[in-house]
Each structure stands twice: as C-alpha cells, then as structure tokens.
Design a protein around this motif. Structure first.
Motif, PDB file in Angstrom:
ATOM      1  N   GLU A  36       0.817  -1.201   0.000  1.00 12.58           N
ATOM      2  CA  GLU A  36       0.000   0.000   0.000  1.00 12.58           C
ATOM      3  C   GLU A  36       0.859   1.263   0.000  1.00 12.58           C
ATOM      4  O   GLU A  36       1.925   1.309   0.611  1.00 12.58           O
ATOM      5  N   ALA A  37       0.357   2.291  -0.703  1.00  7.93           N
ATOM      6  CA  ALA A  37       0.970   3.618  -0.611  1.00  7.93           C
ATOM      7  C   ALA A  37       0.564   4.255   0.713  1.00  7.93           C
ATOM      8  O   ALA A  37      -0.414   3.850   1.337  1.00  7.93           O
ATOM      9  N   PRO A  38       1.290   5.257   1.161  1.00  3.85           N
ATOM     10  CA  PRO A  38       0.922   5.912   2.427  1.00  3.85           C
ATOM     11  C   PRO A  38      -0.464   6.542   2.353  1.00  3.85           C
ATOM     12  O   PRO A  38      -0.988   6.832   1.277  1.00  3.85           O
ATOM     13  N   GLU A  39      -1.056   6.753   3.527  1.00  2.00           N
ATOM     14  CA  GLU A  39      -2.318   7.481   3.644  1.00  2.00           C
ATOM     15  C   GLU A  39      -2.038   8.822   4.307  1.00  2.00           C
ATOM     16  O   GLU A  39      -1.266   8.909   5.252  1.00  2.00           O
ATOM     17  N   VAL A  40      -2.695   9.885   3.782  1.00  4.11           N
ATOM     18  CA  VAL A  40      -2.473  11.236   4.295  1.00  4.11           C
ATOM     19  C   VAL A  40      -3.836  11.880   4.579  1.00  4.11           C
ATOM     20  O   VAL A  40      -4.722  11.877   3.720  1.00  4.11           O
ATOM     21  N   THR A  41      -3.976  12.426   5.766  1.00  2.88           N
ATOM     22  CA  THR A  41      -5.189  13.153   6.163  1.00  2.88           C
ATOM     23  C   THR A  41      -4.794  14.550   6.624  1.00  2.88           C
ATOM     24  O   THR A  41      -3.857  14.703   7.416  1.00  2.88           O
ATOM     25  N   ILE A  42      -5.503  15.561   6.126  1.00  2.74           N
ATOM     26  CA  ILE A  42      -5.299  16.935   6.589  1.00  2.74           C
ATOM     27  C   ILE A  42      -6.492  17.289   7.467  1.00  2.74           C
ATOM     28  O   ILE A  42      -7.625  17.378   6.991  1.00  2.74           O
ATOM     29  N   ILE A  60      -1.532  30.390  10.449  1.00  2.00           N
ATOM     30  CA  ILE A  60      -2.460  29.269  10.462  1.00  2.00           C
ATOM     31  C   ILE A  60      -1.710  28.026  10.915  1.00  2.00           C
ATOM     32  O   ILE A  60      -0.548  27.807  10.527  1.00  2.00           O
ATOM     33  N   ASN A  61      -2.323  27.223  11.766  1.00  2.00           N
ATOM     34  CA  ASN A  61      -1.743  25.964  12.219  1.00  2.00           C
ATOM     35  C   ASN A  61      -2.300  24.828  11.365  1.00  2.00           C
ATOM     36  O   ASN A  61      -3.496  24.551  11.398  1.00  2.00           O
ATOM     37  N   ILE A  62      -1.416  24.198  10.602  1.00  2.00           N
ATOM     38  CA  ILE A  62      -1.798  23.112   9.706  1.00  2.00           C
ATOM     39  C   ILE A  62      -1.615  21.793  10.452  1.00  2.00           C
ATOM     40  O   ILE A  62      -0.511  21.465  10.902  1.00  2.00           O
ATOM     41  N   ARG A  63      -2.703  21.045  10.614  1.00  2.00           N
ATOM     42  CA  ARG A  63      -2.676  19.779  11.345  1.00  2.00           C
ATOM     43  C   ARG A  63      -2.919  18.627  10.367  1.00  2.00           C
ATOM     44  O   ARG A  63      -3.834  18.685   9.546  1.00  2.00           O
ATOM     45  N   PHE A  64      -2.128  17.562  10.485  1.00  2.00           N
ATOM     46  CA  PHE A  64      -2.192  16.483   9.507  1.00  2.00           C
ATOM     47  C   PHE A  64      -1.744  15.173  10.131  1.00  2.00           C
ATOM     48  O   PHE A  64      -1.161  15.139  11.233  1.00  2.00           O
ATOM     49  N   GLU A  65      -1.980  14.080   9.394  1.00  2.00           N
ATOM     50  CA  GLU A  65      -1.547  12.752   9.824  1.00  2.00           C
ATOM     51  C   GLU A  65      -1.152  11.942   8.597  1.00  2.00           C
ATOM     52  O   GLU A  65      -1.818  12.008   7.562  1.00  2.00           O
ATOM     53  N   ALA A  66      -0.041  11.191   8.718  1.00  2.00           N
ATOM     54  CA  ALA A  66       0.413  10.301   7.647  1.00  2.00           C
ATOM     55  C   ALA A  66       0.674   8.920   8.232  1.00  2.00           C
ATOM     56  O   ALA A  66       1.161   8.800   9.365  1.00  2.00           O
ATOM     57  N   THR A  74       9.551   9.910   4.546  1.00  2.00           N
ATOM     58  CA  THR A  74       9.497  11.368   4.684  1.00  2.00           C
ATOM     59  C   THR A  74       8.054  11.846   4.618  1.00  2.00           C
ATOM     60  O   THR A  74       7.195  11.211   4.002  1.00  2.00           O
ATOM     61  N   VAL A  75       7.814  13.011   5.229  1.00  2.00           N
ATOM     62  CA  VAL A  75       6.545  13.711   5.131  1.00  2.00           C
ATOM     63  C   VAL A  75       6.876  15.183   4.943  1.00  2.00           C
ATOM     64  O   VAL A  75       7.711  15.747   5.660  1.00  2.00           O
ATOM     65  N   THR A  93       8.363   8.962  16.009  1.00  2.00           N
ATOM     66  CA  THR A  93       8.414   8.050  17.157  1.00  2.00           C
ATOM     67  C   THR A  93       7.758   6.716  16.814  1.00  2.00           C
ATOM     68  O   THR A  93       8.062   5.697  17.417  1.00  2.00           O
ATOM     69  N   ASP A  94       6.840   6.732  15.869  1.00  3.96           N
ATOM     70  CA  ASP A  94       6.206   5.527  15.343  1.00  3.96           C
ATOM     71  C   ASP A  94       6.476   5.527  13.845  1.00  3.96           C
ATOM     72  O   ASP A  94       6.011   6.405  13.122  1.00  3.96           O
ATOM     73  N   TYR A  95       7.266   4.553  13.364  1.00  2.43           N
ATOM     74  CA  TYR A  95       7.697   4.617  11.974  1.00  2.43           C
ATOM     75  C   TYR A  95       6.570   4.352  10.981  1.00  2.43           C
ATOM     76  O   TYR A  95       6.739   4.535   9.781  1.00  2.43           O
ATOM     77  N   ARG A  96       5.412   3.912  11.468  1.00  6.57           N
ATOM     78  CA  ARG A  96       4.274   3.696  10.572  1.00  6.57           C
ATOM     79  C   ARG A  96       3.249   4.836  10.624  1.00  6.57           C
ATOM     80  O   ARG A  96       2.361   4.880   9.784  1.00  6.57           O
ATOM     81  N   ARG A  97       3.353   5.724  11.586  1.00  9.65           N
ATOM     82  CA  ARG A  97       2.327   6.757  11.759  1.00  9.65           C
ATOM     83  C   ARG A  97       2.963   8.025  12.305  1.00  9.65           C
ATOM     84  O   ARG A  97       3.740   7.985  13.262  1.00  9.65           O
ATOM     85  N   PHE A  98       2.611   9.160  11.673  1.00  8.82           N
ATOM     86  CA  PHE A  98       3.143  10.448  12.113  1.00  8.82           C
ATOM     87  C   PHE A  98       2.014  11.465  12.161  1.00  8.82           C
ATOM     88  O   PHE A  98       1.304  11.675  11.178  1.00  8.82           O
TER      89      PHE A  98
END
Length: 379
Positions: A36-42, A60-66, A74-75, A93-98
């Motif tokens: 699977e390719a990474p998943e990205v949520t803004i 503006i504070n940009i909040r996201f998750e990958a 990289t992100v 800190t978690d190589y699968r989730r940032f």
C-alpha cells in the motif's frame, strides 16, 4: 537468614529458566510485502475553510496525519506549491504513523492550497491537497456595529465574535447561505453581542427572512409566536428588543409585533401591523430604526415605510440587564430560558424557515438609506 536463602534460590532458578528457553528471545519479524501507498489526512484546514481575522496577514496551524503499512520515510508540507516543512525517520516516534502540526505565519488574503506528501521506504508517494481562503477583513458600513451573514457559521464579521446554534442548519440564502431553522427541531441561535451593540442610543436593525407557514393543529393560524431577531433582558418577561410574528397570523394577514424596553422599565409596543400579506414563503427585507432626536421608531418592509411610533420615554435608548441576542425564537423559548422571569410558554413557537444578512447600526437610517440597502441586497 531463611528469607535471604529463599531470594537467592529464586534468582538461580530464573537464570536456569532463561537458559532452558522459558523466556523467548527478541527476534525480528518480517513485516511482509509493501503493498500500500501511504495514507495522508489533513485535519485543518479542511476543504473550503474561510480564515477570518481582522488583519490582512495572519498565521495558520496546519494539522495532519500520515501512515503507512510498512514504514514512512518522509513527510512534507507545502503552502501554495512551496514547501514549508519536512520530516524524516528521525522525527517519527512511530515509523508507521506520524501526526504533525506546522505553523505558517505569512497567510495573506486570497485563495490558498495546503498539500501534505508522504513517501514510504519503497518510494510509494501520496499527496493530499485542500483548498481554502483567507478572507479580506470586513469593512463595516457607516455606523455598522454587527453583521452576521450566516455563511455556514454564526459569526459577526465586525468583531469576529461567534455565536452558538441549537439544532440549526444552513441553506441557500439571499447572499450565500442563510440560517435554516425548523420548529420540529426547536432550532434557534444565540449570540453574545458586544457593548457597541447593546449600548446604542439610536439604531437600525436590518435582516432578511423567509418563513414557512406552519399550522399543525389546522387552526388557520400559526402554532405560536415566532421570534425573529431579539435582544434579551435577563430579568424581565419580555426582552430589551422583541421582533416577532404574533399568534393567529396567516398567509393573508400576518401580524408583526415590535417591543422595546428602555432602562428595563419603560416599554414601547408597536402593534398596528396586522394585515401584512405575502410574508410566508417569500424573502422579505425587514428594517426597524430608532431616532433618539425625534423619539421615533420606523418599520420598513422591502424598503417601504409600513408604520411609525413614538417611544414612551423620549430621547436616547438605554438597554439594561442585557443578555444574548436570539434568532428564531423569543427569549424565554431557549433552553434554558435567557431570562429569570419566565420559562417556555405554550403559546410561543419556533421559526421555520431562513434568516439571513443580519445587520445592526448605531444610527437611524433615513428612508433613502433603507431603500438603498434593500436594493443592494435583494436577490
């Protein structure tokens, strides 16, 4: 001594247990194929967000998750095509989730995009992009101290203070969207107005309304008093300013009632509008003015003067014991009631329909100004 011998015996047994394989050694586990390719949520901003502040440039504070099924490498975060931040494995800190947050400090007026790109260890890439805008600071009209356009939110563009809706929705309005209310939801909205609003001595109130005729008991008239735009008084039965549709109103003869309290004691009622036609099912422009120099109230519908009254006190107006404004109900129909004097009344109801473009001024408009405002805003 027996106790010490017992401890030493346990220690020796634990050593032998490890040697005999009772505790598994830590070993690497094959994570499997990278499918699977990474998943990205803004999380913010979201699509269509409107940033409203009083400055031309803001932050503006940009909040996201990958996340990735195997490992993120990289992100990166970009605004309008220019990278403003990047993160690598040393930041995870978690190589699968940032989960990240980045502050962008140079957001100017206009349309913008935010893009977040994640790359995994095998080069698979995902980019998520949202479009949003930084609105130009609103420029109030002469004497305007409140303007709530109800474009998907309850916000005064003069102060940027926000209100609170109870079971409200938004629908197509006169300009953009409008506040959409329904008696079935007992919907209304409240707003804590600034001192510049509640402290006026003269005023003009302007708004658009498109009410629906609701007669659930088939009596031929509406089910109860319908509050439109009201200023509460936290100690009296009626508010500092009440603008409502009276009981018994029907599509051919709508009864409009206006009530104003001065110094929380002197009251003026305007009760001679009893046969307004075409009120239900259509947009109409409602304006009330008070001119302290003549102690005169004027009520206009679609730019036309409908009735005039003289205040009972004479001279400048003074609201006391001020509470929130309420849209779509009178002050005692809210939950809880906005006044300590009474609670929900069986002869009062809730507006079904839309409210839009609420404006309040600290001066009394002339007939010409009312007509101009109507012509400029009419759909």
């Amino acid at each position: 001594m027996k106790f010490l011998k017992y401890i030493n015996l346990l220690f020796i047994l634990s050593i032998f247990a490890c040697d005999d394989g009772y505790i598994d050694d830590i070993s690497n586990v094959d994570p499997g194929p990278d499918e699977e390719a990474p998943e990205v949520t803004i999380d913010f901003p979201v699509e269509g967000t409107k940033i409203r502040v009083l400055e031309d440039v803001t932050s503006i504070n940009i909040r996201f998750e990958a996340s990735d099924d195997i490992r993120l490498e990289t992100v990166s975060v970009s605004v309008d095509g220019s990278e403003i931040a990047s993160f690598s494995e040393s930041d995870f800190t978690d190589y699968r989730r940032f989960i990240g947050e980045v502050t962008y400090s140079d957001l100017a007026n206009g349309e913008h995009t935010v893009s977040v790109t994640a790359v995994d260890v095998n080069g698979k890439t995902t980019t998520n992009t949202v479009n949003f805008s930084k609105e130009e600071p609103y420029q109030p009209m002469d004497g305007e101290v409140l303007y709530i356009p109800f474009d998907s939110e309850i916000i005064d563009l003069v102060t940027l203070n926000t209100g609170e809706g109870s079971n409200v929705q938004f629908a197509q309005g006169v300009a953009g969207q409008a506040l959409s209310l329904d008696v079935a939801r007992q919907a209304y909205a409240i707003f804590e107005a600034s001192d510049n609003v509640t402290g006026v001595e003269n005023f003009t109130l302007s708004f658009w309304v498109r009410p629906e005729f609701v007669d659930s008991d088939n009596s031929g008239g509406i089910d109860g008093v319908l509050g439109l735009v009201n200023f509460s008084n936290i100690e009296r039965f009626w508010g500092n300013f009440d603008f409502f549709v009276e009981n018994g109103s029907n599509p051919d003869a709508t009864r409009i009632r206006l009530h104003i309290t001065h110094n929380s004691a002197d009251e003026t009622w305007i009760t001679d509008v009893n046969d307004l036609s075409g009120f239900f099912g259509e947009w109409s422009h409602q304006v009330v003015t008070y001119d302290a120099s003549t102690s005169t109230f004027n009520y206009y519908v679609d730019g036309v003067l409908t009735t005039t009254a003289t205040s009972s006190w004479g001279g400048p107006l003074n609201f006391e014991n001020t509470g929130p404004m309420v849209f779509g109900a009178v002050q005692f129909q809210t939950d809880p009631s906005l006044t300590s004097a009474t609670g929900n009344q069986p002869w009062a109801s809730y507006l079904t329909g839309e409210l839009d473009e609420v404006r309040f001024f600290n001066r009394a408009f002339t007939q010409e100004e009312v007509t101009t405002l109507y012509e400029n805003e009419r759909p």
